[in-house]
Design an enzyme around this catalytic site. Structure first.
Site, PDB file in Angstrom:
ATOM      1  N   ASN A 123       0.863  -1.181   0.000  1.00 23.59           N
ATOM      2  CA  ASN A 123       0.000   0.000   0.000  1.00 23.59           C
ATOM      3  C   ASN A 123       0.903   1.235   0.000  1.00 23.59           C
ATOM      4  O   ASN A 123       1.476   1.584   1.016  1.00 23.59           O
ATOM      5  CB  ASN A 123      -0.885  -0.037   1.263  1.00 23.59           C
ATOM      6  CG  ASN A 123      -1.656   1.248   1.474  1.00 23.59           C
ATOM      7  OD1 ASN A 123      -1.759   2.086   0.575  1.00 23.59           O
ATOM      8  ND2 ASN A 123      -2.213   1.416   2.666  1.00 23.59           N
TER       9      ASN A 123
ATOM     10  N   LYS B 178       0.103   4.285  -0.267  1.00 26.53           N
ATOM     11  CA  LYS B 178      -0.554   5.478   0.284  1.00 26.53           C
ATOM     12  C   LYS B 178      -0.328   6.670  -0.674  1.00 26.53           C
ATOM     13  O   LYS B 178      -0.156   6.458  -1.870  1.00 26.53           O
ATOM     14  CB  LYS B 178      -0.061   5.761   1.699  1.00 26.53           C
ATOM     15  CG  LYS B 178      -0.148   4.500   2.578  1.00 26.53           C
ATOM     16  CD  LYS B 178      -0.009   4.747   4.031  1.00 26.53           C
ATOM     17  CE  LYS B 178      -0.140   3.433   4.774  1.00 26.53           C
ATOM     18  NZ  LYS B 178      -0.138   3.595   6.212  1.00 26.53           N
TER      19      LYS B 178
ATOM     20  N   HIS C  53      -9.547   1.291   5.062  1.00 17.64           N
ATOM     21  CA  HIS C  53      -8.249   1.466   5.724  1.00 17.64           C
ATOM     22  C   HIS C  53      -8.444   2.414   6.913  1.00 17.64           C
ATOM     23  O   HIS C  53      -9.266   3.334   6.854  1.00 17.64           O
ATOM     24  CB  HIS C  53      -7.238   2.041   4.728  1.00 17.64           C
ATOM     25  CG  HIS C  53      -5.852   2.052   5.278  1.00 17.64           C
ATOM     26  ND1 HIS C  53      -5.419   3.021   6.145  1.00 17.64           N
ATOM     27  CD2 HIS C  53      -4.810   1.187   5.119  1.00 17.64           C
ATOM     28  CE1 HIS C  53      -4.156   2.759   6.488  1.00 17.64           C
ATOM     29  NE2 HIS C  53      -3.773   1.651   5.879  1.00 17.64           N
TER      30      HIS C  53
ATOM     31  N   GLU D  46      -6.864   4.857   7.912  1.00 17.68           N
ATOM     32  CA  GLU D  46      -6.718   6.281   7.569  1.00 17.68           C
ATOM     33  C   GLU D  46      -8.003   6.814   6.933  1.00 17.68           C
ATOM     34  O   GLU D  46      -8.392   7.955   7.138  1.00 17.68           O
ATOM     35  CB  GLU D  46      -5.494   6.473   6.652  1.00 17.68           C
ATOM     36  CG  GLU D  46      -4.199   6.314   7.443  1.00 17.68           C
ATOM     37  CD  GLU D  46      -3.037   5.722   6.666  1.00 17.68           C
ATOM     38  OE1 GLU D  46      -3.030   5.776   5.431  1.00 17.68           O
ATOM     39  OE2 GLU D  46      -2.116   5.198   7.333  1.00 17.68           O
TER      40      GLU D  46
ATOM     41  N   GLU E 118      -5.177  -4.630  10.746  1.00 21.11           N
ATOM     42  CA  GLU E 118      -4.140  -3.629  10.936  1.00 21.11           C
ATOM     43  C   GLU E 118      -4.404  -2.857  12.223  1.00 21.11           C
ATOM     44  O   GLU E 118      -5.197  -1.897  12.224  1.00 21.11           O
ATOM     45  CB  GLU E 118      -4.132  -2.641   9.759  1.00 21.11           C
ATOM     46  CG  GLU E 118      -3.889  -3.290   8.417  1.00 21.11           C
ATOM     47  CD  GLU E 118      -3.343  -2.292   7.403  1.00 21.11           C
ATOM     48  OE1 GLU E 118      -2.242  -2.504   6.919  1.00 21.11           O
ATOM     49  OE2 GLU E 118      -4.022  -1.286   7.136  1.00 21.11           O
TER      50      GLU E 118
ATOM     51  N   GLY F 141       2.608   2.513  10.639  1.00 24.36           N
ATOM     52  CA  GLY F 141       3.551   3.614  10.441  1.00 24.36           C
ATOM     53  C   GLY F 141       4.284   4.037  11.697  1.00 24.36           C
ATOM     54  O   GLY F 141       4.928   5.077  11.726  1.00 24.36           O
TER      55      GLY F 141
ATOM     56  N   SER G 239       3.591  -1.918  10.227  1.00 19.15           N
ATOM     57  CA  SER G 239       5.049  -1.965  10.360  1.00 19.15           C
ATOM     58  C   SER G 239       5.659  -3.327  10.013  1.00 19.15           C
ATOM     59  O   SER G 239       6.610  -3.775  10.652  1.00 19.15           O
ATOM     60  CB  SER G 239       5.474  -1.522  11.767  1.00 19.15           C
ATOM     61  OG  SER G 239       5.038  -0.197  12.023  1.00 19.15           O
TER      62      SER G 239
HETATM   63  P1  PGA Z   1       2.893   0.472   7.582  1.00 17.28           P
HETATM   64  O1  PGA Z   1       1.416   0.684   6.997  1.00 17.28           O
HETATM   65  O2  PGA Z   1       3.424  -0.817   7.019  1.00 17.28           O
HETATM   66  O3  PGA Z   1       3.668   1.673   7.146  1.00 17.28           O
HETATM   67  O4  PGA Z   1       2.757   0.395   9.074  1.00 17.28           O
HETATM   68  C1  PGA Z   1       0.538  -0.395   6.801  1.00 17.28           C
HETATM   69  C2  PGA Z   1      -0.758   0.092   6.223  1.00 17.28           C
HETATM   70  O5  PGA Z   1      -1.249   1.163   6.620  1.00 17.28           O
HETATM   71  O6  PGA Z   1      -1.343  -0.575   5.341  1.00 17.28           O
END
Ligand code: PGA
Length: 246
Positions: A9, A11, A93, A95, A165, A171, A210
């Protein structure tokens, strides 16, 4: 047997040049042992499809409209994604849920759109740190899944992938321990058994938060973890290839 899937992903990152380089790196290091998907930003989807033609890598979108077509300025429909050869889209997601107020009803509508156009939905669920501290992680995730479980059939679930997640691990560099992740994945599978045993057994449940090459093998070796949804580390072709190899 569920085949492992590693999904990147991106983003709201990359540029046309960076996308081309990343995908070239990915093409050069494609693993035979797992399925791979990439989710670039909308403007790069068509080029990604072209660049990955002849490979099995699925190109997906990070979001999709909950409506079929019409006066929805700024939205991109599932039909359009199908039209340019996208095979998947992320839905719900954290976000999108946190920053854009995406609700479980919208998630269901988006999933329906994707399914009706032959795409696979990767539905993201997960609890915040506060919710985990209050030992509410299972009830939160169960709630996020409940409409999909009550409204969709076994046939629908054949085109749905769940991504667990935990918001506190996205992140942040902090990863759920393999035991924490496995426990939640097993719980999600038990919820999916409300659709049917078959759906519970067949549905792929990815872990996200992560994931990197250094922790992927341990996570992916858990019995109910069927791969990963990778954010930050998917922007580095070597790291992403390392995760695929894990
Ligand atoms: P990340 O994000 O691997 O940077 O923690 C995962 C995601 O939001 O899909």
């Amino acid at each position: 047997m569920r085949r492992l899937l590693v999904a990147g992903n991106w983003k709201m990152n990359a540029s046309a040049d960076m996308a081309e380089q990343l995908l070239a790196g990915l093409r050069a290091a494609l693993p035979a042992e797992c399925d791979v998907a990439v989710f670039p930003p909308f403007p790069y989807l068509s080029a990604a499809r072209q660049q990955l033609s002849g490979t099995e890598v699925v190109v997906g979108a990070q979001n999709v409209a909950s409506e079929e077509s019409g006066a929805f300025t700024g939205e991109v429909s599932a039909a359009m994604l199908a039209d340019i050869g996208c095979g998947m889209a992320l839905v719900g997601h954290s976000e999108r849920r946190q920053l854009y107020g995406e609700t479980d009803y919208q998630v269901l509508a988006k999933v329906r759109q994707l399914l009706s156009h032959g795409l696979t939905a990767v539905v993201c669920v997960g609890e915040t740190l506060e919710q985990r501290k209050a030992v509410k992680e299972e009830s939160v995730v169960a709630e996020q899944l409940s409409l999909l479980i009550s409204e969709l059939s076994d046939a629908d679930w054949e085109r749905i992938i769940v991504a667990y997640e935990p918001v506190w691990a996205i992140g942040t560099g902090e990863t759920a321990s393999p035991e924490q992740a496995q426990a939640m994945h097993a719980f999600i599978r038990s919820e999916l058994a409300k659709v049917s045993r078959d759906t519970a057994e067949k549905t792929r449940i990815l872990y996200g938060g992560s994931v990197k090459a250094a922790n992927a093998a341990e996570l992916f070796s858990q019995p109910d973890i069927d791969g990963g949804l990778v954010g930050g580390a998917s922007l580095d072709a070597t790291e992403f290839a390392g995760i695929c190899r894990a």
